[in-house]
Design a protein around this motif. Structure first.
Motif, PDB file in Angstrom:
ATOM      1  N   VAL A   1       6.912  -1.191  11.671  1.00  8.94           N
ATOM      2  CA  VAL A   1       7.999  -0.211  11.731  1.00  8.94           C
ATOM      3  C   VAL A   1       9.317  -0.844  11.302  1.00  8.94           C
ATOM      4  O   VAL A   1      10.134  -0.222  10.621  1.00  8.94           O
ATOM      5  N   ALA A   2       9.523  -2.104  11.665  1.00 12.57           N
ATOM      6  CA  ALA A   2      10.790  -2.784  11.380  1.00 12.57           C
ATOM      7  C   ALA A   2      10.832  -3.423   9.996  1.00 12.57           C
ATOM      8  O   ALA A   2      11.852  -4.012   9.626  1.00 12.57           O
ATOM      9  N   PHE A   3       9.771  -3.274   9.214  1.00  8.44           N
ATOM     10  CA  PHE A   3       9.672  -4.012   7.950  1.00  8.44           C
ATOM     11  C   PHE A   3      10.832  -3.692   7.005  1.00  8.44           C
ATOM     12  O   PHE A   3      11.438  -4.586   6.409  1.00  8.44           O
ATOM     13  N   GLY A   4      11.152  -2.405   6.852  1.00  6.31           N
ATOM     14  CA  GLY A   4      12.253  -2.029   5.969  1.00  6.31           C
ATOM     15  C   GLY A   4      13.584  -2.579   6.443  1.00  6.31           C
ATOM     16  O   GLY A   4      14.431  -2.992   5.631  1.00  6.31           O
ATOM     17  N   LEU A   5      13.791  -2.590   7.754  1.00  5.72           N
ATOM     18  CA  LEU A   5      15.031  -3.138   8.311  1.00  5.72           C
ATOM     19  C   LEU A   5      15.116  -4.643   8.060  1.00  5.72           C
ATOM     20  O   LEU A   5      16.194  -5.184   7.796  1.00  5.72           O
ATOM     21  N   GLU A   6      13.957  -5.301   8.136  1.00  5.12           N
ATOM     22  CA  GLU A   6      13.918  -6.737   7.860  1.00  5.12           C
ATOM     23  C   GLU A   6      14.296  -7.011   6.412  1.00  5.12           C
ATOM     24  O   GLU A   6      15.089  -7.924   6.117  1.00  5.12           O
ATOM     25  N   LEU A   7      13.744  -6.209   5.485  1.00  9.42           N
ATOM     26  CA  LEU A   7      14.082  -6.382   4.073  1.00  9.42           C
ATOM     27  C   LEU A   7      15.563  -6.118   3.819  1.00  9.42           C
ATOM     28  O   LEU A   7      16.155  -6.703   2.904  1.00  9.42           O
TER      29      LEU A   7
ATOM     30  N   MET B   1      -2.836   7.589  14.906  1.00  5.89           N
ATOM     31  CA  MET B   1      -1.848   6.627  15.401  1.00  5.89           C
ATOM     32  C   MET B   1      -1.248   5.838  14.245  1.00  5.89           C
ATOM     33  O   MET B   1      -0.035   5.585  14.220  1.00  5.89           O
ATOM     34  N   ARG B   2      -2.077   5.470  13.271  1.00  3.66           N
ATOM     35  CA  ARG B   2      -1.548   4.737  12.112  1.00  3.66           C
ATOM     36  C   ARG B   2      -0.559   5.602  11.332  1.00  3.66           C
ATOM     37  O   ARG B   2       0.459   5.104  10.847  1.00  3.66           O
ATOM     38  N   GLN B   3      -0.847   6.909  11.239  1.00  3.42           N
ATOM     39  CA  GLN B   3       0.087   7.766  10.518  1.00  3.42           C
ATOM     40  C   GLN B   3       1.394   7.918  11.289  1.00  3.42           C
ATOM     41  O   GLN B   3       2.466   8.031  10.694  1.00  3.42           O
ATOM     42  N   ARG B   4       1.323   7.898  12.614  1.00  2.00           N
ATOM     43  CA  ARG B   4       2.557   7.938  13.400  1.00  2.00           C
ATOM     44  C   ARG B   4       3.377   6.668  13.208  1.00  2.00           C
ATOM     45  O   ARG B   4       4.610   6.708  13.228  1.00  2.00           O
ATOM     46  N   VAL B   5       2.696   5.533  13.013  1.00  4.95           N
ATOM     47  CA  VAL B   5       3.420   4.301  12.687  1.00  4.95           C
ATOM     48  C   VAL B   5       4.147   4.471  11.352  1.00  4.95           C
ATOM     49  O   VAL B   5       5.316   4.087  11.207  1.00  4.95           O
ATOM     50  N   GLY B   6       3.457   5.077  10.376  1.00  5.34           N
ATOM     51  CA  GLY B   6       4.095   5.329   9.085  1.00  5.34           C
ATOM     52  C   GLY B   6       5.302   6.239   9.213  1.00  5.34           C
ATOM     53  O   GLY B   6       6.333   6.029   8.557  1.00  5.34           O
TER      54      GLY B   6
ATOM     55  N   GLY C   1       9.388   5.385   8.530  1.00  6.09           N
ATOM     56  CA  GLY C   1      10.336   6.159   7.739  1.00  6.09           C
ATOM     57  C   GLY C   1      11.569   6.541   8.531  1.00  6.09           C
ATOM     58  O   GLY C   1      12.701   6.415   8.058  1.00  6.09           O
ATOM     59  N   LEU C   2      11.378   6.985   9.769  1.00  6.02           N
ATOM     60  CA  LEU C   2      12.499   7.456  10.588  1.00  6.02           C
ATOM     61  C   LEU C   2      13.454   6.331  10.962  1.00  6.02           C
ATOM     62  O   LEU C   2      14.661   6.552  11.088  1.00  6.02           O
ATOM     63  N   VAL C   3      12.923   5.116  11.154  1.00  6.70           N
ATOM     64  CA  VAL C   3      13.765   4.020  11.623  1.00  6.70           C
ATOM     65  C   VAL C   3      14.837   3.651  10.601  1.00  6.70           C
ATOM     66  O   VAL C   3      15.869   3.076  10.953  1.00  6.70           O
ATOM     67  N   MET C   4      14.626   4.021   9.342  1.00  7.00           N
ATOM     68  CA  MET C   4      15.607   3.710   8.304  1.00  7.00           C
ATOM     69  C   MET C   4      16.787   4.670   8.320  1.00  7.00           C
ATOM     70  O   MET C   4      17.713   4.526   7.521  1.00  7.00           O
ATOM     71  N   ALA C   5      16.758   5.669   9.225  1.00  7.40           N
ATOM     72  CA  ALA C   5      17.828   6.671   9.320  1.00  7.40           C
ATOM     73  C   ALA C   5      18.138   7.277   7.955  1.00  7.40           C
ATOM     74  O   ALA C   5      19.290   7.289   7.510  1.00  7.40           O
ATOM     75  N   PRO C   6      17.115   7.812   7.277  1.00  7.65           N
ATOM     76  CA  PRO C   6      17.345   8.325   5.921  1.00  7.65           C
ATOM     77  C   PRO C   6      18.101   9.649   5.939  1.00  7.65           C
ATOM     78  O   PRO C   6      17.998  10.426   6.885  1.00  7.65           O
ATOM     79  N   ASP C   7      18.851   9.889   4.870  1.00  6.92           N
ATOM     80  CA  ASP C   7      19.432  11.213   4.667  1.00  6.92           C
ATOM     81  C   ASP C   7      18.349  12.189   4.221  1.00  6.92           C
ATOM     82  O   ASP C   7      18.383  13.369   4.558  1.00  6.92           O
ATOM     83  N   ILE C   8      17.402  11.678   3.420  1.00  7.68           N
ATOM     84  CA  ILE C   8      16.296  12.501   2.924  1.00  7.68           C
ATOM     85  C   ILE C   8      14.989  11.811   3.282  1.00  7.68           C
ATOM     86  O   ILE C   8      14.789  10.629   2.975  1.00  7.68           O
ATOM     87  N   LEU C   9      14.098  12.555   3.925  1.00 14.34           N
ATOM     88  CA  LEU C   9      12.772  12.049   4.269  1.00 14.34           C
ATOM     89  C   LEU C   9      11.749  12.778   3.408  1.00 14.34           C
ATOM     90  O   LEU C   9      11.640  14.002   3.456  1.00 14.34           O
ATOM     91  N   PHE C  10      11.017  12.015   2.589  1.00 16.52           N
ATOM     92  CA  PHE C  10       9.967  12.568   1.743  1.00 16.52           C
ATOM     93  C   PHE C  10       8.622  12.401   2.449  1.00 16.52           C
ATOM     94  O   PHE C  10       8.307  11.316   2.945  1.00 16.52           O
ATOM     95  N   LEU C  11       7.837  13.468   2.463  1.00 18.73           N
ATOM     96  CA  LEU C  11       6.517  13.442   3.089  1.00 18.73           C
ATOM     97  C   LEU C  11       5.494  13.876   2.044  1.00 18.73           C
ATOM     98  O   LEU C  11       5.473  15.036   1.634  1.00 18.73           O
ATOM     99  N   ASP C  12       4.655  12.943   1.606  1.00 22.50           N
ATOM    100  CA  ASP C  12       3.672  13.237   0.561  1.00 22.50           C
ATOM    101  C   ASP C  12       2.299  13.440   1.191  1.00 22.50           C
ATOM    102  O   ASP C  12       1.551  12.491   1.390  1.00 22.50           O
ATOM    103  N   GLU C  13       1.994  14.697   1.538  1.00 20.42           N
ATOM    104  CA  GLU C  13       0.729  15.048   2.192  1.00 20.42           C
ATOM    105  C   GLU C  13       0.423  14.083   3.339  1.00 20.42           C
ATOM    106  O   GLU C  13      -0.649  13.465   3.381  1.00 20.42           O
ATOM    107  N   PRO C  14       1.340  13.945   4.294  1.00 21.10           N
ATOM    108  CA  PRO C  14       1.198  12.893   5.302  1.00 21.10           C
ATOM    109  C   PRO C  14       0.012  13.069   6.232  1.00 21.10           C
ATOM    110  O   PRO C  14      -0.441  12.097   6.835  1.00 21.10           O
ATOM    111  N   PHE C  15      -0.503  14.299   6.369  1.00 22.02           N
ATOM    112  CA  PHE C  15      -1.592  14.532   7.317  1.00 22.02           C
ATOM    113  C   PHE C  15      -2.895  14.904   6.614  1.00 22.02           C
ATOM    114  O   PHE C  15      -3.856  15.314   7.260  1.00 22.02           O
TER     115      PHE C  15
END
Length: 256
Positions: free
Chosen positions: A95-101, A137-142, A146-160
Motif C-alpha cells: 500500500v505504501a509503495f507509491g509513497l515510498e517512490l 482481499m488482494r483487490q482491496r489492497v490494490g 490507489g487511495l493512499v496517494m490522495a489522487p484527484d482522479i481515481l481510475f478503475l479498470d474493471e477492478p472487480f
C-alpha cells in the motif's frame, strides 16, 4: 480524440475515433461498451500512458486547495483488474509503495498506509503477504494503494472483473461508500451495466470498435446507495436503456 494501433505484420487497427466526452469533477463516470471497443485504451490515454493519435486530454480544474493551477495535470492513481501486488512485500508495504517512490519518510507513509488499510477493512492483515490473502482481499489492497496517494482522479479498470459474484457485490458497496465519503473524481471502466449504474453518477455508452460515444446518461438515483437500489424501478429503466444501446453494438463486436 482518435487512436490507431500500428503493427508491422498486420493492418492498422483503429481503436477509438472521434471520442468526445467530459468527466465532471467530484463525480463517478462509468464507461461501458462491448469487448474491444477501446474502453481501456481511452483510460490509458487519459492516464497519460498512451498518446492519442489525434486529439488531446484537458484537465479544466485545480485541486480546490491551491495545489494545482487550473489546467495543470491532477494527481492520478489507477486500480487495475489484475492485482499487480509485489509478492515479497507485506500488505502495508504494498500500500505504501507509491509513497515510498515519492520520497515520503517511513513513519509517515506507514501511518498513511494504515489509514488506507483500515478504510478498506483490512486492519489486522497489514503484515500478511499477498499469497496469504483471498482474491477479494488482494483487490482491496490494490484499492488502498490507489487511495493512499490522495489522487484527484481515481481510475478503475474493471477492478472487480476477476472476482466471484458475492465478493464483487460486497466490494461494490464498499467502494460506493468510500467514493461518496471522499468526493473524488472517479472514472470506472466496466463490462457490467449493473455496476455502472450502481456506482456511477453518469454512464458513457460506447459503440463497437472503432469506439465512439453512443450516449451519456445521468444516473438519477439518490445517494448513499445500497445494493438494494437494484430493486428501484428507475434502476431497471436505466438498465433497459443502456442495454438497448449496447445490444446491436455487442453483436457487431462479435463479428469484427
Amino acid at each position: 480524440m482518435s487512436h490507431r494501433f500500428l503493427s508491422r505484420s498486420r493492418p492498422p487497427t483503429t481503436a477509438l475515433t472521434d471520442v468526445t466526452c467530459r468527466f465532471p469533477a467530484g463525480k463517478v463516470t462509468a464507461i461501458v461498451g462491448p469487448s474491444g471497443c477501446g474502453k481501456s485504451t481511452l483510460l490509458l490515454i487519459m492516464r497519460g500512458l498512451v498518446k492519442a493519435s489525434q486529439g488531446e486530454v484537458k484537465f479544466l480544474y485545480g485541486d480546490g486547495k491551491g495545489g494545482l493551477a487550473p489546467g495543470a495535470p491532477p494527481r492520478m492513481a489507477t486500480v487495475w483488474q489484475s492485482f499487480n501486488l509485489l509478492p515479497w512485500r507485506t500488505v502495508a508495504d504494498n500500500v505504501a509503495f507509491g509513497l515510498e517512490l515519492a520520497g515520503m519518510g517511513a513513519e509517515e507513509r506507514r501511518a498513511k498506509a494504515m489509514d488506507a488499510i483500515k478504510a478498506v477493512e483490512l486492519a489486522g492483515f497489514e503484515n500478511h503477504y499477498p499469497g496469504q490473502l483471498s482474491g477479494g482481499m488482494r483487490q482491496r489492497v490494490g484499492l488502498a494503494r490507489g487511495l493512499v496517494m490522495a489522487p484527484d482522479i481515481l481510475f478503475l479498470d474493471e477492478p472487480f472483473g476477476a472476482l466471484d459474484a458475492q465478493t464483487r457485490l460486497y466490494l461494490q458497496e464498499q467502494l460506493s461508500t468510500l467514493v461518496e465519503a471522499s468526493a473524488k473524481t472517479v472514472i470506472l471502466i466496466t463490462h457490467s451495466i449493473e455496476e455502472a449504474i450502481f456506482l456511477g453518477d453518469h454512464v458513457v455508452v460506447m459503440t463497437a470498435r472503432p469506439g465512439r460515444v453512443a450516449a451519456t446518461l445521468d444516473v438519477d438515483l439518490a445517494r448513499p446507495r445500497g445494493i438494494d437500489v437494484q430493486n428501484d424501478k428507475r434502476f431497471g429503466e436505466l438498465f433497459s436503456e443502456i442495454y438497448g444501446l449496447l445490444r446491436d453494438e455487442v453483436r457487431k463486436s462479435m463479428l469484427n
